[in-house]
Structure formats: C-alpha cells, structure tokens
Design a protein around this motif. Sequence first.
Motif, short mmCIF file in Angstrom:
data_model
loop_
_atom_site.label_atom_id
_atom_site.label_comp_id
_atom_site.label_asym_id
_atom_site.label_seq_id
_atom_site.Cartn_x
_atom_site.Cartn_y
_atom_site.Cartn_z
N ILE A 278 -0.03 -6.58 -14.15
CA ILE A 278 0.53 -6.83 -12.15
C ILE A 278 0.61 -5.44 -11.75
CG2 ILE A 278 1.23 -7.97 -10.67
CD1 ILE A 278 1.47 -10.33 -12.74
N GLY A 279 -0.07 -4.68 -10.87
CA GLY A 279 0.29 -3.57 -9.81
C GLY A 279 -1.00 -3.03 -9.26
N ILE B 6 -2.54 -13.06 -8.79
CA ILE B 6 -0.93 -12.74 -9.36
C ILE B 6 -1.25 -14.29 -9.92
CG2 ILE B 6 1.21 -13.78 -7.92
CD1 ILE B 6 0.69 -10.73 -7.79
N PRO C 47 -2.21 -1.72 -2.14
CA PRO C 47 -3.27 -2.60 -2.05
C PRO C 47 -3.41 -3.61 -1.14
CG PRO C 47 -1.07 -3.11 -3.21
CD PRO C 47 -1.30 -1.41 -2.18
N LEU C 48 -2.25 -4.06 -0.16
CA LEU C 48 -2.63 -5.50 0.84
C LEU C 48 -2.97 -4.64 2.17
CD1 LEU C 48 0.62 -7.84 0.28
CD2 LEU C 48 -1.54 -7.07 -0.81
N LEU D 151 2.85 -8.28 -5.40
CA LEU D 151 2.48 -7.49 -6.56
C LEU D 151 3.67 -6.85 -6.47
CD1 LEU D 151 -0.90 -5.61 -5.17
CD2 LEU D 151 0.22 -7.17 -7.21
N PHE E 158 -1.30 -2.90 4.19
CA PHE E 158 -0.16 -3.84 4.83
C PHE E 158 0.30 -3.17 6.47
CE2 PHE E 158 4.24 -5.08 6.29
CZ PHE E 158 4.11 -6.46 5.77
N LEU F 253 2.39 -9.95 4.33
CA LEU F 253 2.53 -10.27 2.83
C LEU F 253 1.17 -10.78 2.10
CD1 LEU F 253 5.77 -11.45 4.23
CD2 LEU F 253 5.45 -9.52 2.95
N LYS F 254 -0.11 -11.60 2.70
CA LYS F 254 -0.53 -11.75 1.58
C LYS F 254 -0.29 -13.55 0.48
CE LYS F 254 -4.17 -9.13 2.42
NZ LYS F 254 -3.85 -8.64 3.85
N GLY G 245 4.06 -6.34 -0.89
CA GLY G 245 3.48 -8.14 -0.79
C GLY G 245 4.53 -8.53 -2.40
N TYR H 110 5.83 -4.19 1.51
CA TYR H 110 4.18 -4.01 1.73
C TYR H 110 3.59 -4.25 1.21
CZ TYR H 110 7.38 -0.80 4.92
OH TYR H 110 7.92 -1.22 6.54
N SER I 286 3.88 -1.58 -7.14
CA SER I 286 4.09 -0.97 -8.42
C SER I 286 4.42 -0.01 -9.15
CB SER I 286 2.63 -1.56 -7.28
OG SER I 286 1.78 -2.88 -7.42
N VAL J 10 7.32 -12.12 -1.89
CA VAL J 10 8.32 -11.49 -2.00
C VAL J 10 9.21 -11.37 -1.34
CG1 VAL J 10 7.31 -9.55 -0.50
CG2 VAL J 10 8.67 -9.19 -2.03
N SER K 238 2.21 5.55 -4.91
CA SER K 238 1.77 4.22 -4.86
C SER K 238 0.05 4.05 -4.34
CB SER K 238 2.33 3.98 -3.15
OG SER K 238 3.67 3.82 -3.88
N THR K 239 -0.50 3.22 -3.47
CA THR K 239 -1.96 2.64 -2.81
C THR K 239 -1.25 1.50 -1.91
OG1 THR K 239 -2.91 1.11 -4.15
CG2 THR K 239 -3.80 3.36 -4.10
#
Lengths: 281, 327
Positions: free
Chosen positions: B315-316, B262, A83-84, A174, A86, B250-251, A172, A170, A137, B226, A80-81
């Motif tokens: 996606i990911g 998205i 991405p947000l 994605l 968070f 949460l963007k 979102g 965490y 992800s 989400v 995992s990275t």
Amino acid sequence: MSSGWKGLRNFVFHRKREMPDGLWMKCDSCGNLVYKKVVEEKLQVCPECNFHFSLGIQERLELLIDENGIIEELWPDIESTDPLNFKAVAAYRDKITEAKSQTGLKEAVVVVRGKIEGIEVILGITDSRFIMGSMGSVVGEKIARAVEKAMELKLPLIIVSGSGGGARMYEGSLSLMQMAKTSAALARFDKAGGFYISVLTNPTMAGVMASFAALGDIIIAEPKALIGFTGPRVIAQTIGQELPPGFQTSEFLLEHGLIDRIIDRQHLKGELALLLRYFKR
Amino acid sequence: MEDTNHGLDFEAPITALERKIAELESFSAIAEVDLSEEIKKLRTRAERLKTEIYKNLSPWQRVLLARHPLRPPVQYFINLAFTDFVELYGDRCFRDDRAILSGPAKIDGQEVMLIATRKGKTTRERLAYNFGSPHPEGYRKALLKMQLAAKFGLPIISLINTPGAYPGIGAEERGQAHIIAKSIFEMSQLRVPIICIVVGEGGSGGALAIGVGDRFAILENAYFSVISPEGCAAILWKNSSKAPDAAKALKLTSKDLKELGIVDEVIPEPVGGAHRDYKTTAENMKQYILKCLAELRQIPMDTLIQQRYEKYRKIGKFVENNNPASK
Ligand SMILES: [Zn+2]
C-alpha cells in the motif's frame, strides 16, 4: 562531539538556516533571548533551559555518524505524488514543492547505512520541517525498506523521529495504512531478532508515534520534546480544561513509564553506541 | 420534540413518505377502508426515491450516515449474525473499557473471537461506552483476547465503529500511541485468520488499532479516514464548517477506498442505509464473513502471515527515479 563534517561532502543537501539574521534569538520554550552562536555550539540546544530545537537531517547525520562513516544513502530518489489529487486551501502538490525548496530534501525522511563509533547501522531520520515530518507513502515506504534492509544485512536499526504531523492527511488512508506497513515490518524484524532503537525528538505525535516510533526495543527521547498521540490543543478542546504543566513532554513520558531514557543531544551518539554494544547479535 | 431526520436533510423526503404510508396504513385499519392500492403506489415511490437519493450521496452525507444515531449498534450485529457470545472483560492492568467488547462467539457454528468497538444506543449507553472512543485499556483488552484466540486457533472478527481513540489526559498518560502501535504490530503476526469490517466510523489510528488482518472490508455507508473531516477542515481550511469539503478531499467513502485498494470489499447495505434494515445488513455482513473464513482456512498459516505482510507492504503510491511506482 566526534562526528565529522568532511564525510558529508558527497552528501549533497542545500542547507538552510532556520533562524533569522541577527546575533540573538528567542527560545520557543523558555522565552529567553539567547545568543545564537551559543545555541549553535550547543548543537541547537537552549543554554538557558536545555530545550532541544529541531535538528535538520544533515545536522543529525553529522551528530550521529562517524567522520567518513556514511557508507551509502539508501533510496534517495523516492518522491511523493498526489494520489488523491488533494486540494484544500493549498494543493498538496504545492505543499510538496514548497517543502522541497525550504528544506532541500526530496521527502521528510532520509535513510543511510553508516557507522556509529565504528558500528554499522541502518539509520533513518525524519525531518519535522518537511510537511511537519508527516508520514505519507514515501516515508512509510522508506521506513519499511530500512527495516527490511536491517533485517537482510543483520544490522541494528535506529530511527530518529520528528513528526508533528503524524500520518499525512493529504494522502488520506494511504498514509494511515503506512502505520500498518511500518509496524508490520518491525514485527518481522523483531521476530528475526533485530535490534531497534527509536529516538524521539520534538515533536513526535499521532500516526508516527502510534506506529514505528513507539516500537523500539529501546525508546530514547531528547529532553523536553513533545511526544504523544493527540495534539495538546485538541485534547484541551475536547476535555474543556487546561492541561497540566509538562504534559506530553519527554519527562512526562519517562515518569509514566512510556520511554526508557532521556538523553541530551551532546551525549546521544556515545550512549547509542554503548547500547549498540550491549545488544548485539 | 426530537428531530426525526437527525440532521440528515437528504433523508427528509423519504422520511416524509414513510410517515405518510404509516398514516394510511393505520387509517385503513381503523376506518376499515381498503387503501392497499394507494399504499402500494406510495411504497413504490418511496423505494424509487430511496434508490435515487442514496445513489447520489456526497462523501459528507455518507459520513453523516455512518454516524447516524439509528445505525445498528454492534450488539445488534452480534445478536443477528452470531450465537453463543461470551463477553470477556479484563485488560489485567487498569480498568474495563466499555468502548470495546470482546469474547468468543459462533458464526454459523464456527468458533471465532469477536472484537468490536461500541457506541451504544441510549444516552446512558453512549456515555458508558465513551461514544465509542477507546482508551489504552480497551486496546489492551482487545489485544489480550486476540492473543488468546491465536493460542487456540480461533479466527478473529473485528467490527469497527469508532470516531477514533480517545483524546484525553489519562489516555496519554497510559500510552495511547504505544498501545495502538503495539496492537498493529501484534496483529500483523497473529497466527489465525483475521477479518476486519468497518461498520460505521473508521476513525484513524483508533480504528486501525483493531483493523489489521487478512481481509479488510467496509459497509457501503461506512467511512475510514486518516482524520475526521472536521479535524482536517480545522487544520487545512482553518474552519471546521468546511468538513464537507474535507470529506470529499480525503477520499474516505467505501467506493473511494475500494478504488484506492485500501479495502478488499464493500459490503452492500439495504437501500436507504443500514439503519432502515438491521437484519439485511447483518445478513450481508455474515455472508461476507463466512465467505472469507472459508477462503482463509484453506491457506497454510505461514503463507497467510506472508500474504498479510504483503497486503500492507504494497500500500502506497510514489515515484522512484521519476518512474511511477505503486509498490
Ligand atoms: Zn530556552
């Protein structure tokens, strides 16, 4: 139990015991004090009430895969990275680091190609102890690849789910979209005639249950597992009343026609093998 | 008296100006004095103010806008952008779930299948529609109608405005998780073009259940997440009053979602939000739908299904062998 320990030697995990030191432990489900050694001998099952405690990925592999039966672990190096970027009270990055060191895993899912009573399968297992087994992800990607691999090699697919967290917040939306990614992969697999058994363990909830975990040709659950969409606390809060006893347990789901069978852990491998022999291509 | 701001404090200066303009207009009519210069000035000021305020909204303020009680109910979109809508009920199993409505309609003469969640406008409607939170039977109804559409080649238009799938005992008993999974699974393979638009709240799996398709768009002040900001705050901050922080983390805004890849497109709302101008909002949405239909009809069906698969497949974000990959 016919699974071997030796076959896993090249399969490196840093195993951590969950239970505190001491000879006795308290069962989360019935509250009884039970002898730890007995629980272990019974494959992490309470001797008093048959509650099935969470099993780590290593133990699950030992339970299900034949001795020397692991052909390969697939995509072990996906991580995992953030991405947000968070940040809540704790940052996502710190949660990942913590989960890694607590479980010895790189993420909440491991996928292997291996043999169950000699039958080759693709087996995915999620670990409810890695950020509650939630799907971000990486989990989505590895599950989707597992499905595609099973399709490519024309192998049956088994996914053992354990996720209290559902889609991992965490990451979102994605994470949310991994529900679509995994389900879409399974739809293609289904079209191609693939056979998929979903095994639900305690707990399997929310975004995981509302995607790949609910899409098995056959859905199996371990006894007394918590399974559902919304967590019981949120439901109780929303409707302002107490929930009926046994709500959202495996037994409740079976009664409501939502799963196909409940299988005790000690018989799981044998019954899976039997089913694999029935539904072959 | 009802608070006309609906708790949206940032709207207060705009609302105040608008009230003043209305007062002057009626005064000039009654008193027969020419205040047109005055009114014109105020209008310009109101426009500038709206642009200024709406440009700088926080994610939480966007969430409040998406939930605005005056936000156009889906029935208005249907009346303004579609014709000949025939509502079809029937989940053929348990009961009619009024949180979801479905049926064939025409848009610019083109036959489509319309699927939508609805929240209602009056208290009575809101209760009847369960505040836009579907039960399993609602998703089952939607799925049946979508399958019907696929059988006869009608493209599917899905308009989403839901806080999420309903969390209740009956919903669990009847397989809320299962039907959401099943709906996503089926939508990924339906052999007609599918266009999904989040027009208000896009609450988690309950939104995604009717949100899988070839195009996924969102209105400017809608959100897709989400988990609800309150839910996220309760879990991660142990304090649901931290919802504004959660909304940020949460963007979930249209802009964030576009950047994350998205959503395919952000459909603009009139300045001041959809609730200030239903007609323009509906027209913008209609133009987007027509554009997509024209594009998607050109694509051979097998290619369309393959592209739909790849759209979700990629996606990911993760790293593999320490290399950043975003498959
Ligand atoms: Zn017990």
